[in-house]
Scaffold this active site. Sequence first.
Site, PDB file in Angstrom:
ATOM      1  N   HIS A 293      -6.188  13.838 -66.113  1.00  0.00           N
ATOM      2  CA  HIS A 293      -5.760  14.852 -65.705  1.00  0.00           C
ATOM      3  C   HIS A 293      -7.069  15.437 -64.909  1.00  0.00           C
ATOM      4  O   HIS A 293      -8.065  15.505 -65.305  1.00  0.00           O
ATOM      5  CB  HIS A 293      -4.881  15.870 -66.496  1.00  0.00           C
TER       6      HIS A 293
ATOM      7  N   GLU B 205      -8.149  18.435 -64.466  1.00  0.00           N
ATOM      8  CA  GLU B 205      -8.820  19.305 -65.504  1.00  0.00           C
ATOM      9  C   GLU B 205      -9.750  18.518 -66.300  1.00  0.00           C
ATOM     10  O   GLU B 205     -11.043  19.073 -66.484  1.00  0.00           O
ATOM     11  CB  GLU B 205      -8.038  20.265 -66.283  1.00  0.00           C
TER      12      GLU B 205
ATOM     13  N   CYS C 232      -1.687  22.161 -68.765  1.00  0.00           N
ATOM     14  CA  CYS C 232      -0.688  21.600 -69.563  1.00  0.00           C
ATOM     15  C   CYS C 232      -1.369  21.743 -71.075  1.00  0.00           C
ATOM     16  O   CYS C 232      -2.557  22.262 -71.091  1.00  0.00           O
ATOM     17  CB  CYS C 232      -0.463  20.121 -69.658  1.00  0.00           C
TER      18      CYS C 232
ATOM     19  N   CYS D  28      -4.671  20.028 -71.607  1.00  0.00           N
ATOM     20  CA  CYS D  28      -5.690  20.560 -70.813  1.00  0.00           C
ATOM     21  C   CYS D  28      -6.093  21.897 -71.341  1.00  0.00           C
ATOM     22  O   CYS D  28      -7.551  22.074 -71.454  1.00  0.00           O
ATOM     23  CB  CYS D  28      -5.438  20.574 -69.484  1.00  0.00           C
TER      24      CYS D  28
END
Length: 161
Positions: A58, A60, A88, A91
């Site tokens: 992801h 992040e 999410c 993260c």
Amino acid sequence: MSLKQSKEDIFFMEQALVEAEKAMEIGEVPIGAIIVRDNVIIARGHNLREQQQMVTNHAELIAIQKACEEVGSWRLEDCTLYVTLEPCPMCAGAIVQSRMKRVVYGAADPKAGCCGSLMNLLDEPRLNHQVYVTSGLYEEESSRLLKDFFKKLRQKKKGTD
């Protein structure tokens, strides 16, 4: 916990949007992230989950990993993460674990957002660290990127592209 946005926030969120556009250009969900320390961008990331077939890629997490390498520590206490979509659970957990000072995000994620939508992991009093959150900065632009991406994806699947 919440803090108001500044002109610096606007500039840095625009940089996160640039990262999101990079993701879209390569067929990834358009989410971008940057990490700032002392008003300097120290890390950038955009989604690479599909490209690399890795669930943890992801925006992040990519930015957090690069920031840790840049500062030489897993502690990002003086840093702010700017991201185009509300983080999410995975993260958000990494954000808390990295001791990030603040998160600024664009679009809310009612299905998976852990900065206030689904739950607020960043302000969970039972954890040993809480993170300041500013939400909704460039929300329309962030949402539009996501909506356009998924609209094109649906059209492609239907063969109407």
